[in-house]
Design an enzyme around this catalytic site. Sequence first.
Site, mmCIF file in Angstrom:
data_model
loop_
_atom_site.group_PDB
_atom_site.id
_atom_site.type_symbol
_atom_site.label_atom_id
_atom_site.label_comp_id
_atom_site.label_asym_id
_atom_site.label_seq_id
_atom_site.Cartn_x
_atom_site.Cartn_y
_atom_site.Cartn_z
ATOM 1 C CB VAL A 42 -7.024 -28.684 3.470
ATOM 2 C CG1 VAL A 42 -6.108 -27.605 2.893
ATOM 3 C CG2 VAL A 42 -6.863 -29.979 2.684
ATOM 4 C CE LYS A 98 -6.793 -32.978 -7.941
ATOM 5 N NZ LYS A 98 -6.026 -33.979 -7.162
ATOM 6 C CD GLU A 137 -11.437 -34.083 -2.467
ATOM 7 O OE1 GLU A 137 -12.016 -33.361 -1.616
ATOM 8 O OE2 GLU A 137 -10.478 -33.678 -3.153
ATOM 9 N N GLY A 144 -3.093 -35.385 0.824
ATOM 10 C CA GLY A 144 -2.835 -35.270 2.252
ATOM 11 C C GLY A 144 -3.015 -33.839 2.694
ATOM 12 N N GLY A 181 -6.144 -40.098 5.485
ATOM 13 C CA GLY A 181 -6.510 -38.736 5.121
ATOM 14 C C GLY A 181 -6.180 -38.362 3.704
ATOM 15 C CG ASP A 233 -10.439 -34.646 -7.152
ATOM 16 O OD1 ASP A 233 -10.734 -33.475 -6.837
ATOM 17 O OD2 ASP A 233 -9.305 -35.139 -6.969
ATOM 18 N NE ARG A 240 -21.585 -26.963 12.698
ATOM 19 C CZ ARG A 240 -21.097 -26.460 13.836
ATOM 20 N NH1 ARG A 240 -21.835 -25.646 14.558
ATOM 21 N NH2 ARG A 240 -19.890 -26.786 14.254
#
Length: 816
Positions: free
Chosen positions: A473, A679, A664, A794, A661, A675, A504
């Site tokens: 994303v 929501k 998750e 997506g 894609g 998930d 990182r």
Amino acid sequence: MLVQKFGGSSLADVAGFQASGALIREYASKEPVVVVLSAVYGVTNLLIEAIDLAVAGEDAESAVAEIGRREQAIIDGLVAEGLDAAELQRVLDARQERLRKRLAGISLLENCPDESRAEILASGENLSSRLMAEVLRLQQIDARWSDSDVLPPANDSWLDSLIDIDAARDALQARLAEGARVLVLPGFHGRNAAGAYQLMGRNGSDYSAAAVAAAINARSCQIWKDVDGFFTADPSLVSNARVLAEVSYAEAMELSFYGAGVISSKALAPLAAAQIPCEIRNTYQPQLPGTQVHGAASSAAAVRGVSLLDHVAAITIAGSGLRGQVGVAHRVMGALAQRKISVLLIVQSSSEYSITLCVRTEEADTARKALEDEFHFELLHGLVSAITVQAERAVVTLVGDGMKHNRGLAARFLTANSAAGVNVEVIAQGSTECAISLVVERGDAVAATRASHTAFFSHTSHIDVILLGCGNVGAQLLAQFERQREQLAAKDQELKVRAIANSRQLLVARDEIDLQGWQSQLEEQGKPYTLEQVLAIKDQLGLLNPTIVDCTTDESLASAYTQLLGAGFNVVCANKKANTLDMAYYRSLRETAAANACRFLYETNVGAGLPVIDTLLGLMRSGDQLRVFQGILSGSLSMIFGLLEDGHSFSDAVAKAMALGFTEPDPRDDLSGMDVARKLLIIAREVGLNLELHDIVVEPVIASGFASDAEVADLPERLRALDGEFAEKVKAASAAGAVLRYVGRIEAGQARVSVEAVPASEPLGSIRDGENALVMLTDYYQPIPMVLRGYGAGGAVTAAGVFADVLRTAWRPLDQ
């Protein structure tokens, strides 16, 4: 007759002297010119440093040597051009010798009398003006140097005198009558009847030039510097500040007094009294028109500029004993005047309970002691409760003659600063209504200046983005930013990505990150980071309205949103975990955002690019009530169950959704049902239900703990064990004219997510291939419900939803 003044920045080296000389020659070809000079760049500061070192008993030779080096370099440069500089060399050598002797005496005394200080500091202008006279003669210009005895002081102050303009008029006319086309004078000082030097205050060369212009009734007074003129704000702080074509004397005085170091505010008084126009010009770009300062600016702008006066302290005297007492302000001002402290602004509360004034930071302790001595009796008997000092403050001032004719400017000024998260401590406005000043914490000064300038001078909305999380994303979002750059600019929107971080490394840019090569920049220039370093970016870059975009799934980051909002960041999150932590935190997020005038936006938490949250909140604000909700809230599960309907095995359906894609990073987050549960919890909370995550009844797609030890890449293979079970469920649903869907449902205050056999004829029956759908039965929408549907998964779709939220955080200038 023309007066030209050249500042130290125009006299830094031989090139500066030559450029200034060329300008003098150009104007002298048209009319007689009086030239006033500052010292060579940096010399006055070095002389002050040398005196201070001598008073402290320390060796001042390094400062003395640096003065000689700078001035000698100019002499050497003139010699290289063919000048016989023997006399100049003698003057420099004699000055250096006398300076060393004077400093030795000061060191012995551990004190520098004001008279000696004036003599030492005057030496810089004396030498620079002699240098300029020689430069002009080298250029075949009829020039004559004059001592500052033509500028007799009007009082006895050694360090901050005034010029007796009437006496100067006769002296200057006599000197001009000697016939030189150009008369060169040292600025900054005059000489009294005894021949001693008296200074005109810091930056006094501007005042010297203005006094000369007033005395000889000059056509104009030109101030030549290394800046283009007055700006709408300090261009080093506000990148889009622009040069002002004109300002009035009053506007220039306010801008100069409150921090715009273009011309000494003291210099404007004789110019205004004599109605002599002043031009602020750039020595190194003489083709530019600069700024005209004159009696009444012709343009109708309500606001001319925003100035910033830094290093200020606010002192407050408070107590019930001040009420109704005559002469309190007189005592305050008198006590400070005795200590030679200038009051920058002063305000009194309407109840007469307190008086607040501002002085320069270095004078704050002296001012406090003076006031404590003056109000000793009142402090002793509790009539004055306290005399407090708030150091590290700044004054931001809005300036414009036209403000008196326009309503609402003060409100706009305050609103802009409030929206920028700036706390205004003191407000002051003079009776002329030419300026409004705000006292703020010094750490907020840059933000206050930028916010004020944006409110009055910008037509562009500004967005500063700090992206945390640059996976699927996040990467899509950056690509969309880059693609939309021109379209945003066409709509007067400016979006800059200031920082990017993965798990990182953090990459921070001084201006903005080049989005065409951000991956390599992050890899090569990024550094390990902490949350504290992210928080520091706002002050580090002086950001006005920064927005943190969270495209991670990190719960620890979500738990820090209140800290981010409290520090003045907007937060836009694709990460839904913050909104599904405990209810107390859910409320705290909204309270913190409101308290700090920040935006907390999370539209993609439920429906990716679908306007779910906005729609729900719009219904609630209109007085509607949700009766029943059912929805397909996972684009990944929509894709998986659609593939099951087409005859794919369960494991193949999951693998294909992963490849596209839609899932998750770890598909088990989707298959666990958590998930969707998160929501659904967000929807429940948005419509007013007081639920926690554990209150949601969750039937997972696969049993809890199934294949928990598998790597993500190996998961489809492990899921083959469930292919038969799901094939049977699909077959049973089909026989009943239904399809399998993973549905979230709210009804009668309860919430549940589970696999359901949905009749193919119902709205949810046709939802597949990554689509989301929300079916809402409300007081207003019944018996036919409101249905929202569209792609809900997506990277591109979710990024588009995040982008829309980011645009909503834009700092927009207030209506002009």
